[in-house]
Design a protein around this motif. Structure first.
Motif, PDB file in Angstrom:
ATOM      1  N   GLY A 197      -4.044  -2.578   2.613  1.00 43.42           N
ATOM      2  CA  GLY A 197      -3.498  -2.149   3.958  1.00 43.42           C
ATOM      3  C   GLY A 197      -2.173  -1.779   4.139  1.00 43.42           C
TER       4      GLY A 197
ATOM      5  N   TRP B 100      -8.597 -12.858   4.599  1.00 43.33           N
ATOM      6  CA  TRP B 100      -7.821 -12.067   3.577  1.00 43.33           C
ATOM      7  C   TRP B 100      -7.981 -12.830   2.091  1.00 43.33           C
ATOM      8  CZ3 TRP B 100      -2.065 -13.642   2.442  1.00 43.33           C
ATOM      9  CH2 TRP B 100      -1.544 -12.433   1.425  1.00 43.33           C
TER      10      TRP B 100
ATOM     11  N   ASN C 250      -7.954  -9.804   9.466  1.00 37.87           N
ATOM     12  CA  ASN C 250      -8.049  -9.158   8.179  1.00 37.87           C
ATOM     13  C   ASN C 250      -9.064 -10.049   7.320  1.00 37.87           C
ATOM     14  OD1 ASN C 250      -7.835  -7.892   5.615  1.00 37.87           O
ATOM     15  ND2 ASN C 250      -5.686  -8.722   5.217  1.00 37.87           N
TER      16      ASN C 250
ATOM     17  N   TYR D 115       0.294  -8.605  11.648  1.00 37.50           N
ATOM     18  CA  TYR D 115      -0.109  -7.338  12.238  1.00 37.50           C
ATOM     19  C   TYR D 115       0.303  -7.308  13.855  1.00 37.50           C
ATOM     20  CZ  TYR D 115      -2.612  -7.298   8.074  1.00 37.50           C
ATOM     21  OH  TYR D 115      -3.062  -7.105   6.666  1.00 37.50           O
TER      22      TYR D 115
ATOM     23  N   LYS E 158       3.848  -4.791   8.067  1.00 36.21           N
ATOM     24  CA  LYS E 158       3.101  -3.726   8.653  1.00 36.21           C
ATOM     25  C   LYS E 158       3.925  -3.365   9.851  1.00 36.21           C
ATOM     26  CE  LYS E 158      -0.099  -5.162   5.549  1.00 36.21           C
ATOM     27  NZ  LYS E 158       0.316  -6.451   5.226  1.00 36.21           N
TER      28      LYS E 158
ATOM     29  N   ARG F  36     -14.330  -3.798   3.203  1.00 34.72           N
ATOM     30  CA  ARG F  36     -13.238  -3.378   4.039  1.00 34.72           C
ATOM     31  C   ARG F  36     -12.906  -2.138   3.940  1.00 34.72           C
ATOM     32  NH1 ARG F  36      -7.236  -6.138   3.761  1.00 34.72           N
ATOM     33  NH2 ARG F  36      -7.062  -4.202   2.246  1.00 34.72           N
TER      34      ARG F  36
HETATM   35  C1  LMR Z   1      -4.156  -6.241   2.429  1.00 37.53           C
HETATM   36  O1  LMR Z   1      -4.954  -6.952   2.885  1.00 37.53           O
HETATM   37  O2  LMR Z   1      -4.370  -5.117   2.062  1.00 37.53           O
HETATM   38  C2  LMR Z   1      -2.570  -6.454   2.728  1.00 37.53           C
HETATM   39  O3  LMR Z   1      -2.207  -7.648   3.435  1.00 37.53           O
HETATM   40  C3  LMR Z   1      -1.914  -6.326   1.447  1.00 37.53           C
HETATM   41  C4  LMR Z   1      -1.966  -7.469   0.542  1.00 37.53           C
HETATM   42  O4  LMR Z   1      -0.919  -8.002   0.224  1.00 37.53           O
HETATM   43  O5  LMR Z   1      -3.091  -7.621   0.302  1.00 37.53           O
END
Ligand code: LMR
Length: 393
Positions: free
Chosen positions: A34, A127, A179, A210, A242, A370
């Motif tokens: 991301g 995430w 996320n 974000y 970000k 994703r």
């Molecule tokens: C992501 O989900 O791509 C970002 O938040 C970067 C990370 O540290 O994983």
């Protein structure tokens, strides 16, 4: 002793960065990790950051230690953006700097554990690093489904999790730009979530990584603020990676909201957070936070930053609109992506289809399906839609 260690597979998301770099096809497309990209596919340093960094070079007098709480000027300058005009909610909220949003999440969960939390409710998918941190701390994860098949948030699932929680449980919520799904709660949902938290006493931990990349800075904070207005206590993990483009400089913050008139409790909580930080990273890296402090204290630089954030958001909206317009590509309906938020959306594709996209079309995305919306540009979006139709049709 080292022979006792078992080999771990590399973090799948971070491994994708290397795989993409090694691909020599000129028209490869990176929809993996991301990071924001411009319409030309670049991730430039923000102009506001460049100005602030120059000012730091010219004026910074020392790099001597600050302390586990880091740059409190930075921490406090961010607060009105996150919490609104009454930024401390009458002295109930205070914060400290952390190494990125990950440091903030780690600190939040470790402190909650120290305060007695054993089980954490979390919508999945989430995430992937959330689960890694939960597992590493030895917390129990109680998962509920975050989204419904129609691409909207599953309010009933989060409410059932909150209402069914045992005393001392926590719930981890994404403040905005979920996320990996891009599916956020609507304003009414946040109201109901705040009410349910207040009724049950479950401890809320809100991860906001974000802000400004979804609907707007204020809009993206509305859910978080509506929960905070209803509940007695909360933790907030915040990332500037970000919205200031500071990824590798690791700029984050951790905020605690304590009950009304509980300033002693707030101080005690921070004495514990400082001790945890000291035992983990001692103190956070300074440079990025110092640059952001300079931006937020200077009207002209703040305007430059806000303008850059607006441009990022509108570019991602444009990509989402084009995807939604495309409608069905093979077996995937792209229409819901138009109303989702932020850098990510998750497509209903299989792991095999993800591999085919990579191997046959040079399109890199997480195994979960994703995609990073900002990896799409007006030059590669038609190729992406065509490739998706090819592997899912
Ligand atoms: C992501 O989900 O791509 C970002 O938040 C970067 C990370 O540290 O994983």
């Amino acid at each position: 002793m080292l022979n006792r260690l078992e080999a771990q597979s590399p973090d799948a998301l971070l491994a994708l960065i290397k795989l993409h770099a090694a691909d020599e096809r000129p028209d490869k497309v990176d929809l993996g990790v991301g990071v924001y990209r411009t319409g030309q596919g670049d991730t430039p340093v923000f102009a506001a950051i460049k100005r602030a960094e120059q000012a730091l070079v010219d004026t910074q007098e020392s790099k001597s230690y600050l302390g586990p709480e880091g740059d409190m000027g930075f921490v406090n300058a961010l607060m009105p953006y996150i919490f609104g005009t009454d930024a401390t909610m009458g002295g109930r909220i205070s914060g400290m700097q952390t190494p990125g949003g990950t440091g903030a999440v780690r600190l939040a969960l470790a402190l909650a554990q120290r305060a007695g939390m054993e089980r954490l409710h979390m919508g999945t998918p989430s995430w992937p690093n959330h689960k890694q941190i939960i597992d590493d701390l030895g917390l129990e994860l109680a998962a509920f489904g975050h989204a419904k098949a129609d691409g909207t948030a599953n309010l009933d699932a989060v409410l059932a999790a909150i209402r069914g929680a045992a005393p001392g449980d926590g719930v981890l919520l994404h403040g905005c730009c979920h996320n990996p799904t891009g599916i956020d709660y609507a304003a009414d949902d946040w109201d109901a979530i705040g009410d349910a938290i207040a009724e049950t006493g479950i401890f809320p931990i809100i991860d906001t990584a974000y802000q400004g990349l979804g609907e707007g800075l204020e809009e993206d904070a509305a859910g978080l603020r509506s929960v905070l207005a209803k509940v007695p206590e909360a933790f907030i993990a915040y990332s500037c990676d970000k919205n200031f483009g500071m990824y590798r400089d690791r700029v984050g913050a951790f905020y605690i909201m304590a009950g009304e008139g509980e300033s002693e409790t707030l101080n005690t909580a921070f004495s514990n957070a400082n001790a945890l930080a000291r035992a983990s990273w001692s103190m956070p890296p300074d440079h990025g936070a110092a640059a952001i402090r300079l931006i937020l204290r200077d009207r002209a630089m703040t305007e430059v930053w806000l303008d850059e954030l607006d441009q990022m958001r509108s570019r991602m909206r444009q990509v989402r609109e084009r995807l939604a317009e495309a409608g069905v590509a093979g077996g995937v309906d792209l229409a819901p992506l138009g109303s989702q938020n932020g850098l990510f959306s998750t497509l209903p594709v299989t792991k095999e289809q993800v591999v085919r996209l990579r191997e046959e079309h040079g399109i890199y995305m997480a195994g979960s399906g994703r995609i990073n919306i900002a990896g799409l540009t007006m030059d590669n979006i038609e190729k992406f839609i065509g490739a998706l139709a090819d592997v899912t049709g």
